[in-house]
Scaffold this active site. Structure first.
Site, mmCIF file in Angstrom:
data_model
loop_
_atom_site.group_PDB
_atom_site.id
_atom_site.type_symbol
_atom_site.label_atom_id
_atom_site.label_comp_id
_atom_site.label_asym_id
_atom_site.label_seq_id
_atom_site.Cartn_x
_atom_site.Cartn_y
_atom_site.Cartn_z
ATOM 1 N N HIS A 2 -11.287 -3.109 3.329
ATOM 2 C CA HIS A 2 -11.237 -2.674 4.870
ATOM 3 C C HIS A 2 -12.019 -1.449 4.907
ATOM 4 O O HIS A 2 -11.929 -0.998 6.168
ATOM 5 C CB HIS A 2 -9.789 -2.506 5.101
ATOM 6 C CG HIS A 2 -9.200 -1.312 4.585
ATOM 7 N ND1 HIS A 2 -9.004 -1.364 2.820
ATOM 8 C CD2 HIS A 2 -8.653 -0.083 4.750
ATOM 9 C CE1 HIS A 2 -8.574 -0.146 2.744
ATOM 10 N NE2 HIS A 2 -8.128 0.560 3.520
ATOM 11 N N ASP A 3 -12.411 -0.823 4.170
ATOM 12 C CA ASP A 3 -13.169 0.321 4.070
ATOM 13 C C ASP A 3 -14.759 0.377 4.242
ATOM 14 O O ASP A 3 -15.177 1.425 4.144
ATOM 15 C CB ASP A 3 -12.692 1.595 3.042
ATOM 16 C CG ASP A 3 -11.263 1.979 3.486
ATOM 17 O OD1 ASP A 3 -10.805 1.953 4.457
ATOM 18 O OD2 ASP A 3 -10.689 2.574 2.458
ATOM 19 N N ASP A 9 -2.913 4.780 -2.212
ATOM 20 C CA ASP A 9 -4.077 5.288 -1.535
ATOM 21 C C ASP A 9 -4.367 6.703 -1.915
ATOM 22 O O ASP A 9 -3.573 7.697 -2.235
ATOM 23 C CB ASP A 9 -3.390 5.480 -0.044
ATOM 24 C CG ASP A 9 -4.470 5.584 1.117
ATOM 25 O OD1 ASP A 9 -5.389 4.823 1.384
ATOM 26 O OD2 ASP A 9 -4.394 6.653 1.720
ATOM 27 N N GLU A 12 -6.281 3.908 -5.762
ATOM 28 C CA GLU A 12 -7.721 3.943 -4.978
ATOM 29 C C GLU A 12 -8.091 5.462 -5.575
ATOM 30 O O GLU A 12 -7.489 6.543 -5.220
ATOM 31 C CB GLU A 12 -7.620 3.753 -3.723
ATOM 32 C CG GLU A 12 -8.886 3.971 -2.967
ATOM 33 C CD GLU A 12 -8.881 4.528 -1.456
ATOM 34 O OE1 GLU A 12 -9.995 4.263 -0.780
ATOM 35 O OE2 GLU A 12 -8.076 5.417 -1.151
ATOM 36 N N ASP A 52 0.886 -1.115 0.053
ATOM 37 C CA ASP A 52 -0.104 -0.127 -0.002
ATOM 38 C C ASP A 52 0.989 1.444 0.001
ATOM 39 O O ASP A 52 1.612 1.305 0.677
ATOM 40 C CB ASP A 52 -0.812 0.058 1.419
ATOM 41 C CG ASP A 52 -2.431 0.437 1.085
ATOM 42 O OD1 ASP A 52 -2.429 1.649 0.385
ATOM 43 O OD2 ASP A 52 -3.382 -0.022 1.435
HETATM 44 C C1 GLC Z 1 -8.033 5.219 1.937
HETATM 45 C C2 GLC Z 1 -7.794 3.993 2.793
HETATM 46 C C3 GLC Z 1 -8.342 4.187 4.212
HETATM 47 C C4 GLC Z 1 -7.784 5.439 4.739
HETATM 48 C C5 GLC Z 1 -7.603 6.765 4.080
HETATM 49 C C6 GLC Z 1 -6.758 7.716 4.537
HETATM 50 O O1 GLC Z 1 -9.418 5.587 1.880
HETATM 51 O O2 GLC Z 1 -8.465 3.087 2.138
HETATM 52 O O3 GLC Z 1 -8.462 3.140 4.988
HETATM 53 O O4 GLC Z 1 -8.481 5.675 6.126
HETATM 54 O O5 GLC Z 1 -7.282 6.408 2.716
HETATM 55 O O6 GLC Z 1 -5.616 7.020 4.396
#
Ligand code: GLC
Ligand code: CA
Length: 703
Positions: A481-482, A352, A410, A251
């Site tokens: 995980h979100d 991310d 992402e 990540d």
């Molecule tokens: C992304 C991650 C999430 C995190 C956010 C800030 O959305 O998937 O878990 O809280 O970024 O890094």
């Protein structure tokens, strides 16, 4: 995060229409906006949020409307700056949508199918009924094929055929009895992962971190979080994965760092020093932040630092400080760090919130209307910022490309056209993105308590298969995980758990694109019955709870709201056995699940039960490996307008697979299965070839 919702009631754009070259102004029409990639995605989202389908945009009267006319009609409902904000965003993007090498409206798939021509399929496609509650205009006419991709050759990149598996290390497996998952735990389970049939692992952050956001707040990019182990453990893990033929991606969290990162500490200490400009600091008095942007984790996105007598920007928690990507020295550091990991042998990265890295230079106030539509203030100033493409290209050419490394971004809020600009093969930015438009139904947010209708997923998949350019490749995922667990999204009370989990596996592993499984999904794990806010650990949930209570909501109502969407549903320990703590740890874990591992929902029991969700996932990954049509093949949809019926044919050179699904719990009339097709997999034990598909029945056949 699903910030936006996208209509599946999309329309096909006129063939290869280039983006508007002229800057858009108040004299521009709705049609001009629609031809601009950002305009297309923004309009789609706005219409959807207003409860209108994009069918509106096909109406000739609407298409001719000028923005100035809309302003005079609707102006009083919109913020004064709404159109300025919209035009600034649209005009920041002048690139054309990647052109499709294939015809925009491909011929009927059945015409191109290898002989013998399956009469029954042609018939069933032709009779595709529309008993859905959808407007008449859709992206797909019955029996229309998605584009046929260039036939893959031997030098197709590995990630197009891979099945990925996301590990959230904290919750995966504890190897040293402290209640926290760790690298040693992952090493213990490498054989399990290989046997599951996954080709690549994605590790959520394992870097040194004070854990304000469970590792997404990095303190040292080149060190392992002590609770997770050591660099030697990491090397062991990487080697172990490679020995078993699996790749490993990390990540990459570079929109922000922890406030405890050395760069930030130096920036505070020495504003004129080399790190002084690594973050987004702005002047302002202690009682008034520089703009109205809000944080995704509640409250203002600004934190005051008396050391500098300045404010620092944090889109996430107040310990996650946004980096200043406009500073070339920062970009250099990121490139060096990425290369450092690639030198160690990792195979790529998941980036991310990577679409947030470039902010509008002036950091202007967010528009009120947009904030109302989206739920966060300021987002139009950074979710697709002015230098995004440029910075991604630098990262790719200087770091990823020399190592042939894989990248998936992402990209919350980015729609189909913007995604195409980020992933077009010849644009040299990202290999794939995670788009989130399918995660919530129109007008819903993650914190709404509702039942998800899988027909919406189906139309999303059809839209992307049809409209995403052939030089792009899509990712396929449900859980991460979100987000709460998908099985619970569809059937919150646990009905049909086994067949539903299997149906989701069929759709994900037979669709065109690269599947990403999330730990526990292969076991049919569901949402947890947390009983109070004290059971939750996630900063987003806890902050939201306090914000709601401060706004006057009762504790009970605030908890109910948080419970519907809490990310902690996906963060409870993986259920390995029926034993104490689900076999995750010898001691009380850092977060507890609600114990249904004792009812057979655990890897050990499922491994020996041929009817289990785990056994089915193994079957499906094996099927995907054995049948190139599932990875490389074209896709043609059968009776796409029939509500809750999802049928498609995957075909390549020498094989054809037919997939039929009932996306609901009600029996559903089956389309005739073409003669000569044999069953390869089913969500039920016994096939009944009577006229109806049973609840969540899905079958995979081969011609
Ligand atoms: C992304 C991650 C999430 C995190 C956010 C800030 O959305 O998937 O878990 O809280 O970024 O890094
Ligand atoms: Ca541990």
């Amino acid at each position: 995060m699903a910030l936006f919702h996208r209509s599946t009631h999309d329309i096909r754009r006129p063939s290869a229409q280039p983006a508007a070259q002229q800057p858009l102004t108040m004299r521009s029409t709705v049609a001009d906006l629609w031809a601009n990639p950002v305009g297309h995605d923004a309009l789609t989202k706005i219409l959807l949020q207003l409860g209108l389908g994009t069918v509106w945009v096909t109406n000739p009267v609407v298409r001719r409307l000028r923005l100035s006319q809309i302003k005079s009609i609707a102006g009083r409902h919109l913020d004064a700056g709404f159109f300025d904000a919209l035009l600034a965003l649209l005009n920041s993007q002048t690139d054309e949508r990647p052109v499709d090498d294939e015809p925009a409206t491909p011929p009927l798939e059945s015409e191109k199918m290898p002989s013998p021509k399956p009469e029954s399929l042609t018939d069933m496609a032709a009779e595709g009924r529309d008993d859905a509650h959808r407007p008449a205009t859709t992206s797909v006419s019955p029996g229309t094929a998605a584009r046929s991709p260039e036939e893959p050759s031997g030098d197709e990149p590995w990630w197009k055929r891979a099945v990925f598996y996301q590990i959230y290390p904290r919750s995966f497996k504890d190897s040293n009895g402290d209640g926290i998952g760790d690298l040693g735990g992952i090493v213990e389970k490498l054989d399990y992962l290989r046997d599951l049939g996954v080709d690549a692992l994605w590790l959520s952050p394992i870097y040194d971190s004070p854990n304000d956001d469970n590792g997404y707040d990095i303190r040292d990019y080149r060190a392992i979080m002590a609770k997770f182990g050591t660099m030697a453990d990491f090397d062991r893990l990487l080697a172990g994965a490679h020995e078993r033929g699996m790749r490993l991606i990390m990540d990459l969290v570079v929109n922000h760092t922890s406030d405890e990162h050395q760069w930030f500490q130096q920036a505070l200490r020495d504003p004129q020093g080399p790190y002084g400009d690594f973050y987004l600091f702005r002047d302002g008095t202690p009682d008034s932040p520089p703009n109205n942007w809000t944080s995704f984790f509640s409250g203002s996105a600004w934190r005051y630092f008396p050391e500098r007598e300045q404010w620092g920007l944090h889109l996430f928690s107040s310990k996650q400080m946004d980096l200043n990507w406009d500073n070339p020295a920062l970009r250099r550091e990121v490139v060096d760090m990425v290369r450092w990991w690639l030198d160690k042998g990792v195979d790529g990265f998941r980036l991310d919130v990577i679409n947030y890295i470039s902010k509008q230079a002036e950091l202007p106030d967010g528009d009120g209307t947009i904030a109302q539509l989206i739920g966060f203030n300021g987002i139009e100033n950074y979710f697709y910022g002015p230098h995004l493409h440029e910075y991604l290209r630098q990262l790719r050419t200087e770091a990823f490309e020399p190592y042939d490394a894989f990248s998936v971004g992402e990209t919350p809020g980015v729609g189909l056209d913007m995604a195409a600009l980020l992933t077009g093969r010849d644009r040299h930015e990202l290999d794939m993105v995670f788009n989130f438009d399918h995660l919530e139904m129109p007008g819903k947010t993650r914190f709404d308590d509702y039942r998800y209708d899988l027909d919406y997923l189906k139309h999303y998949l059809i839209d992307w298969a049809t409209d995403y350019p052939s030089s792009c490749w899509m990712s396929l995922f449900y859980d991460n995980h979100d987000n709460p667990r998908w099985v619970s999204k569809v059937e919150p009370n646990g009905a049909y758990r086994t067949v539903l989990a299997k149906l989701l596996a069929v759709v994900q592993l037979t669709s065109r694109g690269t599947p990403f499984l999330f730990q526990g999904q292969e076991l049919g794990m569901v949402n947890q019955r947390f009983s109070s806010i004290d059971d939750l650990r996630d900063i987003e949930s806890i902050n939201l709870f306090h914000e709601l209570v401060a706004g006057g909501m009762s504790h009970t109502d605030a908890f109910a709201k948080v419970l519907a969407g809490t990310r902690d549903h996906a963060r409870t320990p993986v259920q390995w056995t029926a034993g104490p703590h689900a076999g995750f740890s010898d001691v009380e874990p850092w977060i507890s699940g609600d114990g249904d591992e004792r009812d057979g929902w655990n890897a050990a029991d499922e491994a020996t039960n041929p009817g289990s969700v785990l056994a089915f996932y193994r079957t499906m990954t094996a099927l995907r490996r054995e049948h190139p049509a599932l990875t490389d093949g074209t896709v043609a949809f059968v009776a796409p307008r029939r509500s809750h019926y999802f049928g498609y044919i995957r075909a390549c050179d020498d094989e054809r697979l037919f997939i039929e699904c009932n996306l609901s719990r009600a029996p559903l009339r089956r389309e005739p299965v073409p003669g000569g097709f044999t069953l390869l997999a089913s969500t039920y034990d016994q096939l009944t070839l009577d006229g109806n598909l049973r609840p969540y029945e899905a079958n995979v056949y081969q011609a």
